[in-house]
Design an enzyme around this catalytic site. Structure first.
Site, mmCIF file in Angstrom:
data_model
loop_
_atom_site.group_PDB
_atom_site.id
_atom_site.type_symbol
_atom_site.label_atom_id
_atom_site.label_comp_id
_atom_site.label_asym_id
_atom_site.label_seq_id
_atom_site.Cartn_x
_atom_site.Cartn_y
_atom_site.Cartn_z
ATOM 1 N N ALA A 10 -23.687 13.042 12.051
ATOM 2 C CA ALA A 10 -22.973 13.016 13.449
ATOM 3 C C ALA A 10 -21.605 12.176 13.171
ATOM 4 O O ALA A 10 -21.227 11.667 14.047
ATOM 5 C CB ALA A 10 -23.778 12.383 14.366
ATOM 6 N N GLY A 14 -19.465 16.508 11.271
ATOM 7 C CA GLY A 14 -20.841 17.094 12.000
ATOM 8 C C GLY A 14 -20.447 17.221 13.552
ATOM 9 O O GLY A 14 -20.807 17.849 14.205
ATOM 10 N N ARG A 82 -14.903 11.358 0.539
ATOM 11 C CA ARG A 82 -14.295 10.621 -0.244
ATOM 12 C C ARG A 82 -12.981 9.749 0.195
ATOM 13 O O ARG A 82 -12.311 9.904 1.420
ATOM 14 C CB ARG A 82 -13.532 11.423 -1.349
ATOM 15 C CG ARG A 82 -12.794 12.548 -0.885
ATOM 16 C CD ARG A 82 -12.483 13.715 -2.102
ATOM 17 N NE ARG A 82 -11.755 14.947 -1.474
ATOM 18 C CZ ARG A 82 -11.134 15.670 -2.411
ATOM 19 N NH1 ARG A 82 -10.442 15.067 -3.568
ATOM 20 N NH2 ARG A 82 -10.468 16.751 -1.814
ATOM 21 N N ARG A 88 -13.824 14.780 -5.029
ATOM 22 C CA ARG A 88 -15.327 15.360 -4.589
ATOM 23 C C ARG A 88 -16.292 15.134 -5.623
ATOM 24 O O ARG A 88 -17.532 14.532 -5.020
ATOM 25 C CB ARG A 88 -15.260 16.558 -4.282
ATOM 26 C CG ARG A 88 -14.313 17.272 -3.324
ATOM 27 C CD ARG A 88 -14.450 18.596 -2.740
ATOM 28 N NE ARG A 88 -13.284 18.961 -1.797
ATOM 29 C CZ ARG A 88 -12.139 19.325 -2.242
ATOM 30 N NH1 ARG A 88 -11.961 19.482 -3.567
ATOM 31 N NH2 ARG A 88 -11.384 19.832 -1.361
ATOM 32 N N ASP A 148 -10.948 26.753 2.325
ATOM 33 C CA ASP A 148 -9.884 26.823 1.324
ATOM 34 C C ASP A 148 -9.142 27.928 1.509
ATOM 35 O O ASP A 148 -7.841 27.706 1.355
ATOM 36 C CB ASP A 148 -10.429 27.005 -0.171
ATOM 37 C CG ASP A 148 -11.172 25.682 -0.890
ATOM 38 O OD1 ASP A 148 -11.070 24.674 -0.099
ATOM 39 O OD2 ASP A 148 -12.171 26.073 -1.417
ATOM 40 N N ARG A 151 -6.727 26.947 4.389
ATOM 41 C CA ARG A 151 -5.740 26.326 4.139
ATOM 42 C C ARG A 151 -4.527 27.208 3.724
ATOM 43 O O ARG A 151 -3.455 27.075 3.980
ATOM 44 C CB ARG A 151 -6.035 25.041 2.936
ATOM 45 C CG ARG A 151 -6.833 24.140 3.793
ATOM 46 C CD ARG A 151 -7.289 23.188 2.994
ATOM 47 N NE ARG A 151 -7.639 21.973 3.533
ATOM 48 C CZ ARG A 151 -8.778 21.139 3.037
ATOM 49 N NH1 ARG A 151 -9.461 21.405 1.838
ATOM 50 N NH2 ARG A 151 -9.293 20.238 3.804
ATOM 51 N N HIS A 175 -15.725 24.534 -5.413
ATOM 52 C CA HIS A 175 -14.849 23.691 -4.251
ATOM 53 C C HIS A 175 -14.289 22.565 -5.091
ATOM 54 O O HIS A 175 -14.658 21.406 -4.622
ATOM 55 C CB HIS A 175 -15.565 23.395 -3.234
ATOM 56 C CG HIS A 175 -14.730 22.845 -1.856
ATOM 57 N ND1 HIS A 175 -13.766 23.341 -1.605
ATOM 58 C CD2 HIS A 175 -15.290 21.726 -1.265
ATOM 59 C CE1 HIS A 175 -13.329 22.639 -0.529
ATOM 60 N NE2 HIS A 175 -14.267 21.656 -0.117
#
Ligand code: APR
Length: 311
Positions: A10, A14, A82, A88, A148, A151, A175
């Site tokens: 959450a 989320g 991150r 990632r 992606d 974007r 990704h």
């Protein structure tokens, strides 16, 4: 609502996904998190917004999984995001444990759900969720390509000063930094962008897309992107809930497609009520194949790391 979606985690992604799901009146939403009070508080806050936003979706917040029983879809966003300077892949240690644990609990209550994985590193987390769930491969889908591509579309629209609605874009592969934006398949009102922009500008947009997540991390400093990731997960959920059969780039388990085996990686798929209903194989040029191979290699590396960690 006659459909139910559970969102695990959450936090930023989320809670934003929960908001979009209920405001689009797609389903009832169950929000689950390990932190006591947070999912309950956010679900109540969203419930209190419902009269103003004019929707009748029911929201439930919980720390245990019982309220998630019988979910049609479960969106997994649990894990750490991150921070500046991190890739990632740096999240793999922590998030693999979290994703394994939550997936096991999810399938106990929703053995027929379709899972949409959002936690990073995405392709590796799909492997963890697939193994932990025991679900068929069409029911475990990673959210990356939609984000992606969104974007890339946003940057194309900004560059050419055209409506985002006129843009289409395709980004394949894992990704991460090695993702493969495909300018040939990226269009404005059906016109390939290769007809509308110089090679130099396309290269700049491709680089900005591949670096899109890091650009946001470096601005936010305390976490990673969440509005666009949440929108992307909800677009996938909508296509499944309404059986729209949208063709979207998603991380799917390849079993021979594109020449890869037992590998989650971003490819165009058809999303309907049965999850991934088709994997579409498009012809790639030699340069695109090489780029996809590089991306596949980096996901294979993460698979090895997972194995080393005991997953
Ligand atoms: N079970 C349930 N929830 C958990 C668990 C767990 N075992 N572990 C962590 N969480 C919750 C945290 O309590 C937090 O509320 O996951 C939530 C993550 O939220 P944020 O820290 O705000 O992170 P967010 O930006 O939402 O990103 C979540 O999605 O995009 C990816 O890289 C990102 O892996 C990250 C994930």
């Amino acid at each position: 609502m006659d459909k139910k979606v559970t969102v695990i985690g959450a936090g930023n992604v989320g809670a934003t996904a929960a908001q979009r799901l209920c405001e689009k009146e797609l389903c009832d939403v169950v929000l689950i998190d390990i932190v006591e009070g947070v999912p309950q508080g956010k679900a109540l806050d969203l419930t209190e917004a419902a009269p103003v936003e004019k929707h009748d979706a029911k929201l439930t917040g919980s720390n245990d999984y019982a309220p998630s029983e019988g979910s049609d879809i479960v969106i997994i966003t649990a894990g750490i995001p991150r921070k500046p300077g991190m890739s990632r892949d740096d999240l793999i240690n922590t998030n693999a444990g979290i994703v394994k644990n939550v997936t096991e609990q999810v399938v106990k209550y929703s053995p027929n759900a379709t899972l949409i994985i959002v936690s990073n590193p995405l392709d590796a987390m799909c492997h963890v969720a697939y193994a932990a769930s025991g679900l068929p491969k069409n029911k475990v889908i990673g959210m990356a390509g939609v984000l992606d591509s969104a974007r890339f579309r946003a940057f194309i629209a900004m560059e050419l000063d055209v409506s985002v609605e006129n843009t289409h874009a395709f980004v394949l592969g894992g990704h991460g930094d090695t993702m493969v934006p495909l300018p040939r398949y990226s269009t404005v009102a059906g016109i390939p962008i290769t007809e509308l922009m110089s090679e130099e500008r396309i290269d700049a947009l491709v680089k900005r897309t591949a670096n899109g997540g890091a650009e946001i991390v470096s601005l936010l400093k305390t976490g990673s992107a969440y509005y666009a990731p949440a929108s992307s997960a909800v677009e996938m959920a909508e296509s499944i809930l309404k059986d729209k059969k949208k063709v979207l780039p998603c991380a799917a388990l390849l079993q021979g497609e594109y020449g890869y085996n037992d590998l989650f990686i971003g490819v165009p798929v058809k999303l309907g009520s049965d999850g991934i209903e088709d994997i579409i194989e498009i012809k790639l040029t030699d340069a695109e194949k090489t780029a996809l191979q590089k991306s596949a290699d980096s996901v294979e590396e993460l698979k090895k790391t997972l194995k080393g960690l005991g997953y």
